[in-house]
Structure formats: structure tokens, C-alpha cells
Write a protein that holds these residues in place. Structure first.
Motif, PDB file in Angstrom:
ATOM      1  N   ALA A   1       0.832  -1.205   0.000  1.00 44.71           N
ATOM      2  CA  ALA A   1       0.000   0.000   0.000  1.00 44.71           C
ATOM      3  C   ALA A   1       0.866   1.254   0.000  1.00 44.71           C
ATOM      4  N   VAL A   2       1.915   1.251   0.835  1.00 40.50           N
ATOM      5  CA  VAL A   2       2.824   2.387   0.860  1.00 40.50           C
ATOM      6  C   VAL A   2       3.508   2.546  -0.489  1.00 40.50           C
ATOM      7  N   GLY A   3       3.954   1.437  -1.041  1.00 42.91           N
ATOM      8  CA  GLY A   3       4.626   1.485  -2.339  1.00 42.91           C
ATOM      9  C   GLY A   3       3.718   1.977  -3.446  1.00 42.91           C
ATOM     10  N   MET A   4       2.430   1.622  -3.372  1.00 46.42           N
ATOM     11  CA  MET A   4       1.489   2.086  -4.390  1.00 46.42           C
ATOM     12  C   MET A   4       1.423   3.609  -4.388  1.00 46.42           C
ATOM     13  N   ALA A   5       1.233   4.202  -3.210  1.00 43.60           N
ATOM     14  CA  ALA A   5       1.189   5.663  -3.119  1.00 43.60           C
ATOM     15  C   ALA A   5       2.544   6.270  -3.465  1.00 43.60           C
ATOM     16  N   ASP A   6       3.615   5.617  -3.023  1.00 47.55           N
ATOM     17  CA  ASP A   6       4.963   6.110  -3.277  1.00 47.55           C
ATOM     18  C   ASP A   6       5.248   6.184  -4.774  1.00 47.55           C
TER      19      ASP A   6
ATOM     20  N   GLY B   1      -4.910  19.364   3.340  1.00 50.37           N
ATOM     21  CA  GLY B   1      -4.475  20.355   2.365  1.00 50.37           C
ATOM     22  C   GLY B   1      -3.850  21.565   3.016  1.00 50.37           C
ATOM     23  N   ARG B   2      -4.418  21.994   4.155  1.00 52.23           N
ATOM     24  CA  ARG B   2      -3.856  23.154   4.865  1.00 52.23           C
ATOM     25  C   ARG B   2      -2.465  22.841   5.393  1.00 52.23           C
ATOM     26  N   LYS B   3      -2.312  21.675   6.005  1.00 50.63           N
ATOM     27  CA  LYS B   3      -1.017  21.316   6.575  1.00 50.63           C
ATOM     28  C   LYS B   3       0.056  21.171   5.504  1.00 50.63           C
ATOM     29  N   LEU B   4      -0.333  20.653   4.358  1.00 47.45           N
ATOM     30  CA  LEU B   4       0.646  20.368   3.303  1.00 47.45           C
ATOM     31  C   LEU B   4       0.741  21.483   2.266  1.00 47.45           C
ATOM     32  N   GLY B   5      -0.149  22.476   2.336  1.00 47.93           N
ATOM     33  CA  GLY B   5      -0.131  23.534   1.333  1.00 47.93           C
ATOM     34  C   GLY B   5      -0.512  23.028  -0.042  1.00 47.93           C
ATOM     35  N   ALA B   6      -1.396  22.018  -0.118  1.00 47.58           N
ATOM     36  CA  ALA B   6      -1.717  21.361  -1.384  1.00 47.58           C
ATOM     37  C   ALA B   6      -3.171  21.607  -1.770  1.00 47.58           C
ATOM     38  N   ARG B   7      -3.385  21.883  -3.046  1.00 44.69           N
ATOM     39  CA  ARG B   7      -4.750  22.062  -3.568  1.00 44.69           C
ATOM     40  C   ARG B   7      -5.411  20.708  -3.817  1.00 44.69           C
ATOM     41  N   TYR B   8      -4.633  19.750  -4.337  1.00 46.39           N
ATOM     42  CA  TYR B   8      -5.189  18.445  -4.703  1.00 46.39           C
ATOM     43  C   TYR B   8      -4.564  17.349  -3.849  1.00 46.39           C
ATOM     44  N   LEU B   9      -5.384  16.381  -3.464  1.00 49.57           N
ATOM     45  CA  LEU B   9      -4.915  15.231  -2.697  1.00 49.57           C
ATOM     46  C   LEU B   9      -5.245  13.953  -3.447  1.00 49.57           C
ATOM     47  N   VAL B  10      -4.316  13.011  -3.409  1.00 49.72           N
ATOM     48  CA  VAL B  10      -4.557  11.670  -3.935  1.00 49.72           C
ATOM     49  C   VAL B  10      -4.571  10.727  -2.748  1.00 49.72           C
ATOM     50  N   GLU B  11      -5.628   9.962  -2.596  1.00 52.05           N
ATOM     51  CA  GLU B  11      -5.683   8.975  -1.527  1.00 52.05           C
ATOM     52  C   GLU B  11      -6.289   7.694  -2.068  1.00 52.05           C
ATOM     53  N   GLY B  12      -6.111   6.614  -1.330  1.00 50.94           N
ATOM     54  CA  GLY B  12      -6.644   5.354  -1.837  1.00 50.94           C
ATOM     55  C   GLY B  12      -6.460   4.229  -0.852  1.00 50.94           C
ATOM     56  N   SER B  13      -6.810   3.033  -1.299  1.00 56.24           N
ATOM     57  CA  SER B  13      -6.677   1.842  -0.463  1.00 56.24           C
ATOM     58  C   SER B  13      -6.260   0.672  -1.339  1.00 56.24           C
ATOM     59  N   VAL B  14      -5.639  -0.316  -0.686  1.00 52.03           N
ATOM     60  CA  VAL B  14      -5.182  -1.516  -1.374  1.00 52.03           C
ATOM     61  C   VAL B  14      -5.661  -2.719  -0.580  1.00 52.03           C
TER      62      VAL B  14
END
Length: 805
Positions: A219-224, A258-271
Motif C-alpha cells: 500500500a505504501v509502495g502504491m502511493a509512493d 491540504g492546509r497542513k501540506l499547502g496542497a490544492r489536490y490530494l490523492v488517496e486510496g486503499s489496497v
């Protein structure tokens, strides 16, 4: 229906280039009624060509004008020219706008004509979904300093999905364009100032829905892999793994993440894995609205894990209106076991703990054993070996022995995969330490070109700039690293170090060390540096507390333990100091230095001298810290007692790196501690005329604006030098000012022992300084006792030191 064109900004130049109209005030390019949306870099490149017209603009000139202070390659210029031509609809085989002369540069083909203020440059373009989505790219601000390169890419270049997947892709792309268009067309009633960048994406760690622990790494590798695929794209700001994966589980909601990371878009998921069956769910979320923009469910075999990673990255990149670079497969053929060993090794590196680094090296070696062509594993193994020498404080001792091995590993990595930018940063670090500056510069360029979102690369480059004395540039680069990797403790820590060392920014540095600890509570170097800042502010009990926390987290690192020895000696708790000193590794020269300092504090000058003179001539010994500096004072006092300055003189003059002048020490900032000590030695036990001459030259140097370079001990050294020449009132004033600042580093060596103050100790002003200092020390020891009672500081034994003191 067209909107009427708004009034032009007064004084902003307007140009016509063939059938193009350029409004510089609004940074807008049109062709008739058609608006041509250009990203910022493409617009800047066009304006550089406009300013050069009708002349040719060389590649070097374009690099300097469009990418000031950044390291870019000619390939970056040619790629940006291609994007500009694409936007203008210019065919490079039969150009209408931009002509290129191979190896020389580019120029505009049409004449550039200024437009008068009365002549409209163009009409307002109609707002379409396409133009609005392109405008989203144009508002991305380019970084003020070098972009961070990415870690080794984990995704492979497999075929895209079949037609059903492409239908989802097209619908998703249309949906995100529609969302952006509707948001941008809303009436503006206020101006919102936020840190979120419009084209910043963070990939959160995917959740493992399986019980097997190894599936967590899948799962970590997928996001990585998705993260690193996106991180190769200069069009995006991609939050680094060390930040996006540091949010923990469960991750906060999208707005908070998003606030903590300063990011407009987030990618999340599950395996989820059952045997060989693999199911992956992934979503793209707009963090500002907490709205899901796109999602996909993929059912594959575990053997196709690399293809799944690649396809998810492709989908996300297209949703963000960028195109992934075509690159050959990197990890797909290495196998799951090698891949998991690689991931485990890299996860261990961030702690900087010696045991973790050792285990990381074992994991990288296993990955290489299982997959001998695994280029990234070679590069990471070289990096781990290199890091270990620095963490343990044995760099100069070990680098000669390890140098051929590290070079062979990183050269092999680059030979096997010349397109992975991370390896070039490892080699650049190695080359700098081997005094191969030209090679390092070329590798920095290549690394930044190939891996433009690699957080560690920015930090390496910022370190290089700092070492060259380019402080402002170093700060700009590390700020960029903090932007793309806000949850990497090392980035905040390094900026704190720059401010502490170059700008004497005590409280600013402390805030950055605390920020590092907020994102990584066991990042032990920040505790030690925070202790040093508090030490210099006179907050001795706090300094000891932070020093103890540091060595509790990592007891094997010598330099952090050395600082705690400093703190305890100033407290007068020699029993605690002895116990801390016994924790140095067997054979460490730090044991002799620490014990020499303890003996000096206890008044045993003979043993202090014997211990200090026994320290080996080792380039890894810290001769610039308070321990060695004050222990040297013991040797000077011993020379004055015995009227034999030879040993002390040799100790001072033989210090590595000292600058000489006419047979003695030069009076320059780098020499200040040693030249002040030599002046004292010669005045009382050697050539008094030489000693007084050195003292006068020191004071002249300071009067002319020279920097003593040491915020902790510099004011006391200056007062001692003044007193040496009999200027007692001024020396007392300087002492009072030093005490008033809160700085009492080495107070006992100055006030109780330094021979330069002998004539002042019976004066009322000096006695007042001593009394004030004793009150301060009593207060600090009371606070330290309270911290011990609360369990914030561990108890220390009173075992005697073998041989005395």
C-alpha cells in the motif's frame, strides 16, 4: 456575447508580433478575438524573445533571464520553446513565430511593433472551459529557487487501460475543467490569502485493507510510486513523501490535510490483497472544497502491481492537465521482494539513527542481491553509507576508505539508469567532499533537471550554497524545500542552522527547531541545537533538558553528547558530566576532551593538560567547540603557573585551519578564539610585547567592523582582550553588556579563572557581576532539580572518574 475589454494598466507596454497582441500589464496574449493562455514560464520566454528582437537570443541568455538563479540545462530551454510553439500553433518545421538556430539560440520571426496607448491591443477573450483550465496553469508561480528533485521513481511504463478506462478518463477531465470554470466564474466578494498553491498535489499513504504486514508495504509502495511518477513533472509542485506520508493514520480530512501540506489536490486510496488478487481504489480530491473530482477501482493480479501504479499516476496527471514524460520501465521487472526491501530501507533513513541506517543498508543490499539491475537501490545504498559517516562523526576518518565503494555504487546506478535524477545528487555531494567542484556543478544541474521535485536534493543544493557563503541563495533554496516538503524535519532544521550560524538568529532558529520537532518528535539533532540556543540565552536548565532528550533518542551519536557535556560543566554538576562523558564510544577522542574539561572545572590543571595533549591528531575531532576551547585555557593557565609556554603555544599554533601572518596568527574572524588565547599566553608567560601587539590588533580589527564570529563566547573574549591592555573600565562595561544579554556560556572560566581579569576581581562592579551570576546559577539549578522531580531530566549518578577529577 463578448465582454468589454477592461482598461489597460497605465504605463504597461503593448506589442504586436505578427498577428499576436501582447498586453504586458495583464500578461495576456491574444490572436484577434482568441486568447492564448500561456503558463508563466512560456510567457516569460516569449517576453525575453520580444525584448531581444530582432536579434538572436542565445541559450545562455535565455537561461539567465527566464530562470534567474536557477540551475537549468539547454534541454529545459528547448522543452519550454516547444511548449510555447505548441501554444502558439507554430510548426517547428515551417515556423511563423519562433526560429531556432541549432546550438546558438532563438529569435522571433515577425517584427515586434510597440502599440500606442490609444490603440487597443485586443478584445477580451470569451471564457471557455478550455481557456479557464489553461489559465489555471498560468497562475502557477514558479519557485524563487531551485525545484526539489524527486526520489527514485517506482512506476513502470506499461500500456494504458482499455477503452472503458479511457471513457472514465475523458469524463473526468471534462468534469475537472467544468469545476474549475464554475469556481473561477463566481463573483469575487473578497480576497482570500492562502498558502495553498493552485497546482500543488500531495499523495497520501494508501490504506492497507489486508491483515498481512507485507501488504502494508504494498500500500505504501502504491502511493509512493504514484507520488514519484508525478514528482518528475516540472509543471506540478508535488509535496514530498516525507511530508505527505507524515500525516499519520487515520489521515485528517481533506481540508485539514491540504492546509497542513499547502496542497490544492490530494490523492488517496486503499489496497486490498487476497492471495494473488489485488484491488486498488484511488481518488483525486480538491482539498479546498473537500470534493472528490475523480475515483477509480482497479482489480488486477499482484504480479501487475507496477502497471496499476503507473496507470493511476497517468490518470491523475491528465486530470491536472499535464502529460507524463515517456521513460523506460524502472522497477517493474525487479520483483516484489526486492521492491519491498527497497521500500523498507528508504523508510528507515529519515530518522538519522545509526541502527536504522545500518538496517537500511542491509535492506538495500538485499534488494540488490535479489535484483542486480535495481539502479535506485545502488544509489540509496551509496547515500546510506555516506550519511552514516556524517552522523557518527567519523567522516574524515572513514571517507577515504569508503570513497571507492561509494563512487562505484553511485556510478553504477547512473550507468544503469541515467534518467533518474536522485543519483546525481548523491554523486554531487561526494564530488564536493572530494574537491571536484566542476563535476558536482554538472551533477546538480542534471539532478535538478531530471528530478525537479526531490526534497532532499534541494537541501543538498542549499547546503552547497551555504558552504560557498551564498547565504541568501541558500535560504531561498531551503525555503523552496520547506514549501514542497513541509513535513520533513530536516528542512526546517537546516534553515535554523543557517540562521544560527550565519545570522546569529537565536530565537528564529529556535522556532525552526521546534517546527522540526513538531513534525518529527524524535528528530534528535533539533533537540541538541535547541539546547545550544537556550544555552546561549542563559537558560541552562532548559539546555540540559533538551540535550538529555537528544541522547535518550539516539545515544550513539558523539556530537550531541559532546554538547550535553558543555551544558553540565557550566552547571557545575560534575558527577552528571562524568556519567554523560562515559557514554562516548570506546576509543572516542571526545572522552579525553570531556574529561580534560571536567578536570579544568575541578581545578586540576596538570591532569587537564595531560588529557588534552593526548587527543589524537584526528580531523573529526571538534576543536571549535567550547569543550576544546576551554580545556585549552587550562593548558594556558598551566603554562603561566610553570612559566613554560611551549606546550600551550604549540597547541594553539598547530590547530587545523588557523591562518598565519608574519610567523604568528593572523587577526581575522576565523582565528578569533585562538588569537585571543595566544595574546593571553604571550602576555603572561611568553613574549609580552607580541601578546600586547596581538591584543591591540584584535581591538583595532573589532573597531573597524571586524566580526568576532562567535555570539556565545565572543563578547567575553573581547572583554578579556581589553582587560589585558589595562583598559579596565571598558572591559567591565563589556562584561556587563555580555551578562545583560543573558549569555553566560563558560561563565566560570571567564569570571573565576581567566588571568586577564585578575586586576578587576576586587572591584565593586566585578563583584556585582559575580553575585548576579551566582543568583542566576542558583535559579537554574533549582529549575533543573524541579525538572528531575517531574521526570523531564533523568537522574545522574555520582560515580568518580577513573584517575581523578
Amino acid at each position: 456575447m463578448k465582454e468589454s475589454a477592461p482598461a489597460r494598466i497605465a504605463g504597461s507596454p503593448q506589442y504586436r508580433v505578427g498577428d499576436l497582441a501582447i498586453d504586458t500589464g495583464r500578461q495576456r496574449v491574444t490572436r484577434g478575438d482568441e486568447a492564448i493562455a500561456l503558463p508563466k514560464l512560456s510567457y516569460d520566454l516569449l517576453m525575453a524573445l520580444v525584448r531581444a528582437a530582432p536579434n538572436l537570443s542565445s541559450i545562455d541568455a535565455l537561461m539567465a533571464e527566464v530562470w534567474p538563479k536557477l540551475i537549468v540545462s539547454p534541454e529545459t530551454v528547448s522543452q519550454r520553446i516547444k511548449l510555447l510553439r505548441d501554444a502558439l500553433g507554430d510548426d517547428p518545421r515551417n515556423p511563423r513565430y519562433v526560429e531556432g538556430l541549432r546550438g546558438r539560440g532563438y529569435r522571433l520571426i515577425p517584427a515586434v511593433e510597440p502599440v500606442s496607448a490609444a490603440e487597443p491591443a485586443s478584445a477580451e477573450e470569451p471564457r471557455t472551459a478550455e481557456s479557464t483550465a489553461s489559465a489555471a496553469e498560468s497562475i502557477q508561480a514558479e519557485p524563487p529557487a531551485t525545484r526539489a528533485p524527486s526520489s527514485p521513481r517506482l512506476a513502470s511504463r506499461w500500456p494504458l487501460w482499455a477503452s472503458a478506462g479511457l471513457v472514465v478518463l475523458i469524463l473526468g477531465a471534462f468534469a475537472i475543467r467544468t469545476i474549475i470554470e464554475s469556481e473561477r466564474n463566481k463573483p469575487r466578494t473578497s480576497v482570500e490569502v492562502v498558502a495553498v498553491q493552485p497546482r500543488t498535489v500531495a499523495v497520501l499513504p494508501f490504506e492497507s485493507l489486508s491483515a498481512d504486514a507485507d501488504n502494508e508495504f504494498i500500500a505504501v509502495g502504491m502511493a509512493d510510486s504514484v507520488l514519484h511518477e508525478l514528482a518528475t513533472l516540472p509543471e506540478l509542485i508535488v509535496v514530498a513523501r516525507s511530508s505527505s506520508f507524515a500525516l499519520g493514520k487515520p489521515a485528517p480530512d481533506a481540508r485539514e490535510a491540504g492546509r497542513k501540506l499547502g496542497a490544492r489536490y490530494l490523492v488517496e486510496g486503499s489496497v486490498q490483497r487476497a492471495g494473488k488478487a489485488l484491488r486498488v481504489n484511488a481518488q483525486l480530491i480538491d482539498a479546498t472544497t473537500n470534493r472528490e473530482l475523480w475515483s477509480v477501482k482497479i482489480d488486477r493480479s499482484i504480479d501487475e502491481v507496477f502497471a496499476v501504479q503507473d496507470q493511476i499516476a497517468q490518470h491523475i496527471a491528465q486530470r491536472l492537465d499535464v502529460t507524463l514524460h515517456e521513460r523506460p520501465a524502472e522497477y517493474a521487472n525487479f520483483g516484489t521482494d526486492a521492491y519491498l526491501a527497497f521500500l523498507k530501507g528508504r523508510a528507515l533513513m529519515g530518522s538519522r539513527k545509526i541502527d536504522d541506517i545500518d538496517e537500511a543498508m542491509r535492506q538495500f543490499s538485499r534488494a540488490i542481491e535479489l535484483a542486480p539491475s535495481f539502479a535506485a537501490a545502488y544509489a540509496e545504498l551509496a547515500n546510506a553509507k555516506y550519511l552514516r559517516t556524517g552522523v557518527t562523526g567519523t567522516f574524515h576518518r572513514d571517507i577515504g576508505k569508503l570513497s571507492p565503494e561509494i563512487k562505484a555504487l553511485v556510478d553504477r546506478a547512473i550507468e544503469m539508469d541515467p534518467g533518474a535524477g536522485e543519483s546525481y545528487f548523491v554523486r554531487a555531494s561526494y564530488e564536493l567532499d572530494m574537491n571536484e567542484a566542476a563535476g558536482a556543478d554538472a551533477d546538480f544541474r542534471k539532478g535538478l533537471e531530471l528530478a525537479p521535485n526531490y526534497g532532499a536534493g534541494l537541501r543538498i543544493y542549499a547546503t552547497h550554497l551555504f558552504d560557498q557563503g551564498r547565504i541568501d541563495e541558500s535560504l531561498a533554496v531551503i525555503d523552496r524545500a520547506r514549501l514542497v516538503d513541509p513535513l520533513a524535519a530536516e528542512n526546517h532544521y537546516f534553515k535554523g542552522e543557517v540562521l544560527r550560524l550565519a545570522r546569529h538568529g537565536g530565537e528564529e532558529s529556535a522556532a525552526l527547531y521546534l517546527q522540526a520537532l513538531e513534525v518529527a518528535p524524535e528528530f534528535y539533532p533539533a533537540y541538541t541545537r535547541l539546547g545550544q540556543v537556550r544555552f546561549q540565552q542563559g537558560r541552562l536548565a532548559e539546555a540540559i533538558k533538551y540535550g538529555e532528550k537528544s541522547i535518550a533518542i539516539e545515544p550513539k551519536v558523539g556530537w550531541t553528547r559532546e554538547r550535553l557535556v558543555w551544558f553540565y560543566v557550566d552547571s557545575g554538576d560534575l558527577a552528571a558530566t562524568r556519567e554523560v562523558s562515559r557514554g562516548f564510544g570506546a576509543g572516542s577522542p571526545n572522552i579525553s576532551i570531556g574529561n580534560a574539561l571536567i578536570c579544568y572545572r575541578a581545578g586540576d590543571l596538570e591532569r587537564a593538560q595531560r588529557l588534552l595533549l593526548s587527543v589524537p591528531d584526528d580531523p573529526d575531532v571538534n576543536r571549535d567547540g567550547p569543550a576544546f576551547r576551554f580545556a585549552t585555557d587550562a593548558v594556558i593557565e598551566r603554562a603561566i603557573e610553570t612559566h613554560d609556554p611551549a606546550a600551550a603555544r604549540q597547541l594553539i599554533l598547530s590547530r587545523p585551519g588557523v591562518k598565519k601572518d608574519r610567523g604568528t596568527l593572523a587577526v581575522v574572524s576565523d582565528n578569533f578564539p585562538m588569537v585571543a588565547q595566544l595574546a593571553t599566553l604571550e602576555h603572561f608567560a611568553g613574549d609580552r610585547e607580541l601578546g600586547d601587539d596581538l591584543a591591540r590588533r584584535i581591538l583595532d580589527f573589532v573597531d573597524q567592523g571586524g566580526d568576532v564570529g562567535l555570539p556565545s563566547t565572543g563578547p567575553y573574549m573581547l572583554a578579556a582582550t581589553t582587560a589585558l591592555l589595562g583598559r579596565n573600565d571598558k572591559a567591565l562595561t563589556q562584561l556587563e553588556q555580555a551578562i545583560a544579554s543573558g549569555n553566560r556560556v563558560g561563565w566560570w572560566a571567564w569570571l573565576e579563572r581567566n588571568p586577564s581579569f585578575a586586576a578587576l576581581r576586587d572591584t565593586q562592579r566585578f563583584r556585582a557581576i559575580s553575585t548576579d551570576t551566582q543568583v542566576w546559577l542558583t535559579t537554574q539549578l533549582t529549575l533543573l532539580g524541579q525538572m528531575r522531580m517531574r521526570g523531564e531530566v533523568p537522574p545522574r549518578s555520582a560515580a568518580p572518574m577513573p584517575g581523578g577529577c
